[in-house]
Design a protein around this motif. Structure first.
Motif, PDB file in Angstrom:
ATOM      1  N   THR A  67      -0.225   1.912   3.433  1.00 42.64           N
ATOM      2  CA  THR A  67       0.981   2.110   4.234  1.00 42.64           C
ATOM      3  C   THR A  67       0.646   2.693   5.598  1.00 42.64           C
ATOM      4  O   THR A  67       1.191   2.260   6.623  1.00 42.64           O
ATOM      5  N   LEU A  70      -0.812  -0.303   7.577  1.00 45.18           N
ATOM      6  CA  LEU A  70       0.044  -1.452   7.848  1.00 45.18           C
ATOM      7  C   LEU A  70       1.358  -1.094   8.517  1.00 45.18           C
ATOM      8  O   LEU A  70       1.988  -1.954   9.137  1.00 45.18           O
ATOM      9  N   ARG A  71       1.804   0.142   8.383  1.00 44.99           N
ATOM     10  CA  ARG A  71       3.113   0.503   8.924  1.00 44.99           C
ATOM     11  C   ARG A  71       3.206   0.289  10.433  1.00 44.99           C
ATOM     12  O   ARG A  71       4.202  -0.262  10.917  1.00 44.99           O
ATOM     13  N   ALA A  74       3.453  -3.474  10.939  1.00 42.87           N
ATOM     14  CA  ALA A  74       4.761  -3.978  10.536  1.00 42.87           C
ATOM     15  C   ALA A  74       5.838  -3.573  11.535  1.00 42.87           C
ATOM     16  O   ALA A  74       6.754  -4.357  11.836  1.00 42.87           O
ATOM     17  N   VAL A  87       6.934  -7.041   7.224  1.00 41.62           N
ATOM     18  CA  VAL A  87       6.135  -6.367   6.197  1.00 41.62           C
ATOM     19  C   VAL A  87       5.275  -7.368   5.437  1.00 41.62           C
ATOM     20  O   VAL A  87       4.091  -7.130   5.175  1.00 41.62           O
ATOM     21  N   SER A 186       2.764   0.052  -1.738  1.00 39.92           N
ATOM     22  CA  SER A 186       2.693  -0.004  -0.273  1.00 39.92           C
ATOM     23  C   SER A 186       3.786  -0.887   0.319  1.00 39.92           C
ATOM     24  O   SER A 186       4.277  -0.613   1.418  1.00 39.92           O
ATOM     25  N   THR A 190       6.211   0.790   2.984  1.00 37.49           N
ATOM     26  CA  THR A 190       6.257   0.265   4.339  1.00 37.49           C
ATOM     27  C   THR A 190       7.649  -0.233   4.706  1.00 37.49           C
ATOM     28  O   THR A 190       8.113  -0.048   5.831  1.00 37.49           O
ATOM     29  N   TYR A 191       8.307  -0.867   3.747  1.00 35.96           N
ATOM     30  CA  TYR A 191       9.608  -1.488   4.046  1.00 35.96           C
ATOM     31  C   TYR A 191      10.734  -0.460   4.117  1.00 35.96           C
ATOM     32  O   TYR A 191      11.537  -0.465   5.064  1.00 35.96           O
ATOM     33  N   THR A 224      -1.952  10.186   8.069  1.00 39.89           N
ATOM     34  CA  THR A 224      -2.068   8.957   8.865  1.00 39.89           C
ATOM     35  C   THR A 224      -3.128   9.103   9.955  1.00 39.89           C
ATOM     36  O   THR A 224      -3.890   8.169  10.217  1.00 39.89           O
TER      37      THR A 224
END
Length: 368
Positions: A67, A70-71, A74, A87, A186, A190-191, A224
């Protein structure tokens, strides 16, 4: 601001004759000691519970790592397409990138297999001849006896090796299950991570929500930041090692660079271990001179990582002394093996950042 008046003498706890003879320093030390023991019991219980559900804990940790990576991607794609599609595109792109790297490694090994077998046989012969010469002067039949002993050992423990291989296959199924659960987590992190976070905060008492939000926000920023920083450090190390091994003509430069990338996730000790493997490969294929150059590369990469990459890339996210990092890595490795060594530093960094954030808020005027 006026100071509160001292409590009356009658309100202070009275010590009996036995307690009055105990030095005050010892009473204070005993008070701290039983509290530390209580905290240690709670921490031990928490780790025991995590140990029983370690696969779920590892899956959630990997889901948070995915996450964190990729966040941002996305979020960038969501400017041009719907959020669910963004996503999905980020996740599929990441999977394709990882599978592409593994396919490249497999293709490289397959292409160099014939030449590698010949080079390794010749390299082992060179090593044997070197060891038979001064100053080692090993007998010529030493390696023949070693090979026969290894063969006898393998034949005597054939059933054990077969059972180990079968258990390794079951472990592979467990690893794939953990990875699938991590990807599943994830996707939702993420979503709709904000909605899940808001729901969690709503379950807490009103007085605790603000402090929890402050601490959790600091934890996520540190996590992060560490994830992005360690990816950058690992990628830089892998590129440098790959270029150096390719220039030296060491076989398996791409797989060894990938090994360096993965090993860099264990601070301080991961990169030297990966480069030690590269030095063994160089010794068997190219001789001792190239192996010594690879050993020198261990020192150079260590200096670049310790004095350039970590201070510049990681200092803004993780403010830990190198001694703390070393103790965390060793302690994590002792407690949970490789997984513990990987998780230890970000866990310590997150705990420290939460403590700093809550202490700063408590020190503010009107803080609780």
């Amino acid at each position: 601001m006026s100071t509160p008046p001292d409590p009356p003498a009658s309100a202070l706890p009275r010590l009996n004759d036995a307690e009055s003879r105990v030095p005050g320093v010892l009473r204070i030390a005993a008070a701290y000691a039983w509290r530390l023991i209580a905290v240690g019991i709670v921490v031990r219980f928490a780790f025991s519970v995590l140990g029983e559900f370690h696969r779920i804990a590892v899956a959630v940790f990997l889901g948070l790592v995915i996450t964190a990576v990729l966040r941002p991607v996305a979020g960038l794609l969501a400017r041009f397409m719907p959020r669910p599609l963004a996503v999905a595109a980020a996740l599929i792109g990441g999977i394709v990138l990882v599978l592409g790297a593994l396919a490249l490694v497999g293709e490289t090994v397959a292409d160099q297999r014939t030449g590698l077998e010949k080079e390794f046989v010749e390299g082992i012969d060179r090593i044997e001849r070197r060891l038979e010469e001064p100053p080692f002067r090993l007998p010529a039949d030493a390696f023949d006896d070693l090979q026969s002993r290894i063969g006898k050992l393998l034949s005597d423990h054939r059933s054990t090796l077969i059972s180990t291989a079968l258990s390794g296959a079951s472990r592979l199924v467990e690893v794939l299950t953990v990875l699938a659960l991590a990807l599943f987590c994830s996707v939702f992190f993420t979503y709709s991570g904000e909605k899940q976070w808001q729901w969690l905060c709503d379950q807490l008492p009103g007085r605790a929500r603000q402090r929890f939000a402050v601490g959790a926000g600091a934890a996520w920023r540190t996590f992060t930041g560490y994830t992005h920083g360690i990816l950058l450090v690992a990628g830089t190390n892998a590129v440098l090692v790959g270029i150096a091994l390719f220039a030296l003509g060491v076989p398996l430069a791409v797989p060894l660079a990938l090994l360096e990338f993965l090993a860099a996730f264990i601070p301080l000790i991961g990169s030297p271990i990966a480069l030690a493997v590269a030095a063994v490969v160089a010794l068997a294929s190219k001789g001792p001179l190239i192996a010594l150059v690879v050993v020198a590369l261990i020192v150079v990469i260590g200096q670049i990582e310790g004095h350039l990459l970590h201070p510049i890339v990681m200092s803004w996210a993780v403010r830990l002394h190198p001694v703390v990092v070393a103790l965390a890595v060793v302690g994590g490795a002792v407690a949970a093996g490789v997984i513990g060594a990987v998780v230890a530093v970000p866990l310590v960094a997150v705990v420290w950042s939460v403590y700093q954030a809550l202490r700063g808020r408590t020190d503010e005027p009107g803080g609780t």
